[in-house]
Design a protein around this motif. Structure first.
Motif, mmCIF file in Angstrom:
data_model
loop_
_atom_site.group_PDB
_atom_site.id
_atom_site.type_symbol
_atom_site.label_atom_id
_atom_site.label_comp_id
_atom_site.label_asym_id
_atom_site.label_seq_id
_atom_site.Cartn_x
_atom_site.Cartn_y
_atom_site.Cartn_z
ATOM 1 N N ILE A 1 -47.500 5.781 -2.636
ATOM 2 C CA ILE A 1 -46.470 5.746 -3.685
ATOM 3 C C ILE A 1 -45.131 5.782 -2.955
ATOM 4 C CG2 ILE A 1 -45.648 6.793 -5.831
ATOM 5 C CD1 ILE A 1 -48.382 8.214 -6.016
ATOM 6 N N ALA B 1 -44.368 9.931 -11.750
ATOM 7 C CA ALA B 1 -45.316 10.189 -10.662
ATOM 8 C C ALA B 1 -46.632 10.722 -11.211
ATOM 9 C CB ALA B 1 -44.719 11.184 -9.675
ATOM 10 N N GLN C 1 -42.066 5.154 -10.815
ATOM 11 C CA GLN C 1 -42.620 5.158 -9.467
ATOM 12 C C GLN C 1 -43.433 3.876 -9.278
ATOM 13 O OE1 GLN C 1 -41.808 7.557 -7.364
ATOM 14 N NE2 GLN C 1 -40.889 8.946 -8.876
ATOM 15 N N ASN D 1 -50.567 -3.772 -7.283
ATOM 16 C CA ASN D 1 -49.253 -3.145 -7.363
ATOM 17 C C ASN D 1 -49.038 -2.652 -8.786
ATOM 18 O OD1 ASN D 1 -48.675 -3.848 -4.671
ATOM 19 N ND2 ASN D 1 -48.024 -5.891 -5.296
ATOM 20 N N SER E 1 -42.118 5.033 -3.537
ATOM 21 C CA SER E 1 -40.891 5.471 -4.210
ATOM 22 C C SER E 1 -40.711 6.984 -4.168
ATOM 23 C CB SER E 1 -40.891 4.977 -5.655
ATOM 24 O OG SER E 1 -42.119 5.274 -6.284
ATOM 25 N N LEU F 1 -46.838 2.312 -7.254
ATOM 26 C CA LEU F 1 -48.056 2.638 -6.520
ATOM 27 C C LEU F 1 -48.599 1.343 -5.919
ATOM 28 C CD1 LEU F 1 -50.922 5.005 -7.618
ATOM 29 C CD2 LEU F 1 -51.435 2.809 -6.542
ATOM 30 N N SER F 2 -48.788 1.363 -4.627
ATOM 31 C CA SER F 2 -49.267 0.190 -3.892
ATOM 32 C C SER F 2 -50.650 0.502 -3.353
ATOM 33 C CB SER F 2 -48.299 -0.122 -2.742
ATOM 34 O OG SER F 2 -48.803 -1.122 -1.904
ATOM 35 N N THR G 1 -48.615 14.196 -2.113
ATOM 36 C CA THR G 1 -48.849 13.024 -2.962
ATOM 37 C C THR G 1 -48.110 11.804 -2.424
ATOM 38 O OG1 THR G 1 -49.164 14.436 -4.905
ATOM 39 C CG2 THR G 1 -48.639 12.129 -5.324
#
Length: 514
Positions: free
Chosen positions: A374, A328, A388, A322, A376, A390-391, A339
């Motif tokens: 992403i 972004a 943002q 995470n 968010s 990113l997972s 994206t």
């Protein structure tokens, strides 16, 4: 005794909550006990710090049962996400249902073959999906068996109605490997790689593994699409918790179970870790078979059941990274909307198979397979300002590498994941404000999932349907009268489906009404 209930559910993950809601709606007095301080299990939204929150482990919905959503009257706000097959040469592709186009615009040369394959696989997956919201069939005898035979007859009729060509193809491929199936229809590359990655995500197998077609079909059970819950994956378990409490179930947090109380081979309740005793005539466990057996006491199970529970395979191969970003990331070749899709790093089916090889020997893959999102970008409520999240779901990572997880080893894995993503997202390292890595060992510690396995038990042919999680214990009732399995180790298996919980609850209700 601290209260008397008809049923105690161990674990407030999505399956436990769905089981509790089903029982409470049927008029039973239900208590859900959860060791953690919140609901969620593997489907939880957490605060990542730096003004951001996001999914801790699971991040997308693939297979949430429509029957669960309907029967429990869940109100969920979700967004469908296209799959972006990232290509090392920048010719990324957008896979949206049966549609395949280049991200830059224009028809993809594999579009027709991909559409035909996707549609055929979805037909096969829908056929198998009929088995998800009911116990696997039994031929053990008795009235229940007669109902099962009737259900199997209907399945047989459905198979015949596919038509001779589809029926033969289904029977030909169902136990075969995804690698050969995919490459029979498509040239190897990012499209084949994305399909191969979906066939093995969360399991101890490469796409050449026997039965990987079945796991691909399982993932495609609701049409093969992915959905992002607004509010994070925790919005799903929050909705299930509301359904349970609205129906009258009680939730108790910080309440780990020390033992399941058994007298005369019948459940009498549970004892919590703080010594509190709770009387109940049924216990539904979201835990895997072996820890559930240990809670009740091995003395209450025969030797063969104990042996089989110990042999259930659950080797986790998935890590989670995470990341909180200042803004972004830029992915050359993708629009902002693209994206925000489901980003797949799997340049070919051969790449996915090669990535599996090191984990067999306790080593981390140098070229991991990654599913990243992403969230968010779709759900701005997750972050403050321009930040943002990113997972990244990362495969293949061993539970415990040789020598164990050292700080240096964890740092090296984190760098490897970020470097792999940075090949498609130039400048990514400079955007990072915070990051959290969860190895399979971390996931096991956080959730109790054996081996850190996302499905609690390997999704292999010998641990599916009538032998999930093991032969003789495939229909939720677990040895001791009044004890049931309701978690991901039970049929139909893992992912955020919600099916095992209600299936187990209905088995209990059927036995009580018999």
């Amino acid at each position: 005794m601290s209260g008397v209930f008809d049923a105690v559910v161990i674990g407030a993950g999505h399956n436990g909550l769905a089981a509790a809601a089903t029982l409470a709606r049927a008029g039973m007095r239900v208590l859900v006990v959860e060791r953690a301080k919140t609901v969620g299990g593997m489907a939880k939204t957490v605060d990542w710090g730096a003004g951001a929150k996001g999914p801790e482990i699971a991040h997308l919905l693939y297979n949430l049962s429509p029957a669960v959503t309907r029967d429990l009257k869940l109100s969920l706000d979700t967004r469908s996400l296209p799959t972006i097959a990232l290509s090392p040469d920048g010719a990324h592709a957008v896979m949206d249902g049966a549609s395949l186009i280049f991200a830059a615009g224009g028809m993809h040369p594999q579009a027709a073959d991909y559409a035909a394959l996707h549609e055929r696989l979805c037909r096969f997956a829908a056929f198998l999906g009929q088995l998800s919201d009911k116990p696997p069939p039994s031929l053990a005898g008795g009235l229940a068996s007669l109902r099962d035979i009737g259900g199997m007859a209907r399945l047989g009729l459905g198979l015949k109605r596919m038509g001779k060509a589809d029926m033969r193809e289904f029977l030909r491929v169902i136990l075969s490997n995804a690698h050969d199936l995919i490459l029979d229809e498509l040239p190897d590359g990012p499209i084949a790689g994305a399909l191969a990655a979906d066939a093995v995500r969360g399991v101890w197998a490469g796409p050449r593994g026997p039965g990987s077609v079945f796991t691909l079909l399982y993932r495609m059970g609701q049409g093969g699409g992915a959905a992002l819950p607004i509010g994070g994956i925790g919005a799903v378990t929050d909705a299930l918790a509301r359904a349970a409490t609205t129906a009258g179930a009680e939730l108790r947090f910080g309440a780990g179970v020390a033992s399941v109380e058994v007298e005369a081979d019948t459940v009498r309740g549970v004892t919590l870790e703080d010594g509190t005793k709770i009387a109940a005539t049924a216990v539904l466990s979201s835990l895997a078979p072996l820890p559930s057996l240990h809670l009740a006491g091995a003395a209450h199970f025969d030797v063969e059941t104990t042996r089989r529970a110990r042999k259930v395979r659950a080797k986790g191969t998935v890590a989670k990274l995470n990341i909180v970003l200042k803004s972004a990331p830029d992915i050359p070749g993708l629009t902002d909307a693209q994206t925000a899709g489901r980003l797949i790093v799997a340049p070919s089916a051969a790449y996915v198979e090669s990535a599996f090889n090191p984990v067999k020997y306790g080593a981390v893959s140098k070229h991991p397979v990654i599913e990243a999102v992403i969230p968010s970008l779709t759900d701005p409520s997750l972050c403050d300002g321009d930040r943002q999240v990113l997972s990244a779901v990362v495969q293949y990572v061993p539970h415990t590498p040789e020598g164990g997880w050292t700080d240096a080893g964890r740092a090296a894995l984190t760098r490897r994941i970020i470097d792999t993503l940075a090949a498609y997202m130039p400048g990514l390292p400079e955007l990072i404000e915070g990051k959290t890595l969860l190895t399979p060992a971390d996931i096991e510690h956080l959730t109790g999932a054996p081996g850190g396995h996302w499905h609690h038990a390997e999704m292999s042919i010998d641990q599916l349907l009538t032998v999930r999680p093991m032969n003789g214990m495939a229909r939720y009732a677990f040895g001791v009268s009044g004890l049931y399995l309701c978690g991901a180790s039970a049929h139909p298996g893992g992912d955020v489906t919600g099916s095992p919980g209600p299936n187990a609850a209905r088995r209990l209700l059927q036995e009580r009404s018999a």
